[in-house]
Write a protein that holds these residues in place. Structure first.
Motif, PDB file in Angstrom:
ATOM      1  N   UNK A   1      -0.287  14.822   7.046  1.00 34.21           N
ATOM      2  CA  UNK A   1      -0.944  13.523   7.097  1.00 34.21           C
ATOM      3  C   UNK A   1      -0.735  12.723   5.827  1.00 34.21           C
ATOM      4  N   UNK A   2      -0.708  11.412   5.955  1.00 37.90           N
ATOM      5  CA  UNK A   2      -0.545  10.520   4.810  1.00 37.90           C
ATOM      6  C   UNK A   2      -1.865   9.851   4.455  1.00 37.90           C
ATOM      7  N   UNK A   3      -2.308  10.072   3.225  1.00 32.56           N
ATOM      8  CA  UNK A   3      -3.552   9.467   2.745  1.00 32.56           C
ATOM      9  C   UNK A   3      -3.253   8.193   1.974  1.00 32.56           C
ATOM     10  N   UNK A   4      -4.069   7.169   2.181  1.00 29.57           N
ATOM     11  CA  UNK A   4      -3.931   5.923   1.432  1.00 29.57           C
ATOM     12  C   UNK A   4      -4.275   6.185  -0.028  1.00 29.57           C
ATOM     13  N   UNK A   5      -3.323   5.864  -0.918  1.00 27.16           N
ATOM     14  CA  UNK A   5      -3.575   6.109  -2.345  1.00 27.16           C
ATOM     15  C   UNK A   5      -3.751   4.814  -3.135  1.00 27.16           C
ATOM     16  N   UNK A   6      -3.191   3.710  -2.654  1.00 25.94           N
ATOM     17  CA  UNK A   6      -3.443   2.416  -3.283  1.00 25.94           C
ATOM     18  C   UNK A   6      -3.726   1.396  -2.202  1.00 25.94           C
ATOM     19  N   UNK A   7      -4.628   0.483  -2.464  1.00 23.97           N
ATOM     20  CA  UNK A   7      -4.992  -0.519  -1.469  1.00 23.97           C
ATOM     21  C   UNK A   7      -5.059  -1.893  -2.109  1.00 23.97           C
ATOM     22  N   UNK A   8      -4.912  -2.950  -1.298  1.00 22.65           N
ATOM     23  CA  UNK A   8      -4.986  -4.310  -1.839  1.00 22.65           C
ATOM     24  C   UNK A   8      -6.321  -4.572  -2.521  1.00 22.65           C
ATOM     25  N   UNK A   9      -6.307  -5.209  -3.682  1.00 23.03           N
ATOM     26  CA  UNK A   9      -7.518  -5.552  -4.421  1.00 23.03           C
ATOM     27  C   UNK A   9      -7.612  -7.068  -4.513  1.00 23.03           C
ATOM     28  N   UNK A  10      -8.551  -7.694  -3.782  1.00 22.20           N
ATOM     29  CA  UNK A  10      -8.663  -9.154  -3.805  1.00 22.20           C
ATOM     30  C   UNK A  10      -9.028  -9.664  -5.195  1.00 22.20           C
TER      31      UNK A  10
ATOM     32  N   UNK B   1       0.865  -1.185   0.000  1.00 24.87           N
ATOM     33  CA  UNK B   1       0.000   0.000   0.000  1.00 24.87           C
ATOM     34  C   UNK B   1       0.900   1.233   0.000  1.00 24.87           C
ATOM     35  N   UNK B   2       0.368   2.320  -0.522  1.00 21.93           N
ATOM     36  CA  UNK B   2       1.142   3.559  -0.638  1.00 21.93           C
ATOM     37  C   UNK B   2       0.364   4.706  -0.004  1.00 21.93           C
ATOM     38  N   UNK B   3       1.069   5.489   0.815  1.00 24.67           N
ATOM     39  CA  UNK B   3       0.472   6.668   1.432  1.00 24.67           C
ATOM     40  C   UNK B   3       1.185   7.911   0.905  1.00 24.67           C
ATOM     41  N   UNK B   4       0.410   8.876   0.432  1.00 23.90           N
ATOM     42  CA  UNK B   4       0.969  10.127  -0.072  1.00 23.90           C
ATOM     43  C   UNK B   4       0.844  11.228   0.976  1.00 23.90           C
ATOM     44  N   UNK B   5       1.951  11.960   1.174  1.00 23.02           N
ATOM     45  CA  UNK B   5       1.947  13.125   2.064  1.00 23.02           C
ATOM     46  C   UNK B   5       1.960  14.363   1.178  1.00 23.02           C
ATOM     47  N   UNK B   6       0.784  14.944   0.946  1.00 27.64           N
ATOM     48  CA  UNK B   6       0.645  16.125   0.108  1.00 27.64           C
ATOM     49  C   UNK B   6       0.561  17.383   0.956  1.00 27.64           C
ATOM     50  N   UNK B   7       0.859  18.521   0.352  1.00 32.33           N
ATOM     51  CA  UNK B   7       0.778  19.788   1.080  1.00 32.33           C
ATOM     52  C   UNK B   7      -0.653  20.091   1.538  1.00 32.33           C
TER      53      UNK B   7
ATOM     54  N   UNK C   1      -6.417   9.912   8.181  1.00 31.24           N
ATOM     55  CA  UNK C   1      -5.064   9.657   7.707  1.00 31.24           C
ATOM     56  C   UNK C   1      -4.524   8.345   8.266  1.00 31.24           C
ATOM     57  N   UNK C   2      -3.759   7.606   7.438  1.00 34.64           N
ATOM     58  CA  UNK C   2      -3.202   6.342   7.920  1.00 34.64           C
ATOM     59  C   UNK C   2      -1.839   6.532   8.564  1.00 34.64           C
ATOM     60  N   UNK C   3      -1.213   7.684   8.314  1.00 32.66           N
ATOM     61  CA  UNK C   3       0.077   7.996   8.932  1.00 32.66           C
ATOM     62  C   UNK C   3       0.196   9.498   9.144  1.00 32.66           C
ATOM     63  N   UNK C   4       1.055   9.885  10.092  1.00 32.74           N
ATOM     64  CA  UNK C   4       1.399  11.284  10.301  1.00 32.74           C
ATOM     65  C   UNK C   4       2.911  11.405  10.297  1.00 32.74           C
TER      66      UNK C   4
END
Length: 222
Positions: A185-194, A29-35, A162-165
């Motif tokens: 804050x870090x937002x989840x940008x991709x998640x596992x797809x079953x 999974x990827x978390x993006x920290x945007x302004x 947010x999933x991370x700070x």
């Protein structure tokens, strides 16, 4: 009609070969920290650019974490007392830190887990990671470590979404210090797809049908 019949037989064969459905899931999974991700005012965010990216990957017994700076005008920074990175799961341990992290600022640093992390704008998190002895040293190399006893599926959003700070520093004009520090804050940008469990079964069934057809042709030739 024959194609439909064969497909149905293939599916049944697949089910027969595997009694339990096989489900494949992505393990990163990827978390993006945007302004614009609830960025602390003191950090001096004024746009919507990407500051950093956290890549979290399931490994045996835990999750590998790699956080990379994406904007050269910002660096990592432990603004307060540890931790400097917040997240929702509560891992059993932290290991595998990079050599640069272990010798931050020319002094041996010990990275570890800490309970609770209040990052202001992005809200509170149940746990976090940071280093001791603490020092206000900006650094731009990747933050790399392993969290044990958790999985990527445990990285859920806190009350602020947010999933991370993450503590960060906005560099001054000389690039040798901070013109502002704060949290993002870090937002989840991709998640596992079953992958639907029926698909592997269907593929197995098709393979079985191909084998049966080949054997029939061989017998006919004999």
């Amino acid at each position: 009609m024959r194609i439909v019949k064969n497909a149905a037989i293939a599916f049944v064969l697949g089910v027969g070969i595997s009694a339990s459905p096989v489900v494949s899931k992505a393990n990163t999974i990827i978390a993006d920290f945007n302004q614009n991700n609830s960025c602390g005012a003191s950090l001096g965010c004024s746009g919507t650019g990407l500051l950093a990216v956290a890549t979290l990957t399931d490994i045996s017994g835990g999750v590998s974490v790699d956080i990379t700076i994406k904007d050269s005008g910002f660096t990592f920074f432990q603004a307060g007392n540890p931790p400097m990175i917040g997240f929702q799961p509560t891992p059993t341990g932290l290991s595998g830190t990079s050599a640069a992290m272990n010798n931050l600022g020319g002094v041996a640093r010990t990275w570890g887990l800490f309970g609770g992390f209040n990052s202001g704008g992005p809200g509170s998190f149940l746990a976090g990671a940071g280093y001791l002895p603490k020092a206000n040293i900006p650094f731009s190399f990747d933050i790399v470590f392993t969290l044990t006893g958790v999985a990527t599926s445990d990285f859920t959003a806190n009350g602020s979404g947010y999933i991370m700070g993450l503590d960060m520093c906005r560099l001054n004009t000389n690039g040798d210090g901070c013109a502002g520090t704060g949290f993002v804050g870090g937002l989840l940008t991709t998640s596992p797809v079953p992958l639907p469990g029926a698909l592997p079964l269907f593929a197995t069934g098709l393979a079985g049908m191909g084998l049966i057809s080949w054997r029939r042709k061989k017998k006919a030739q004999v």
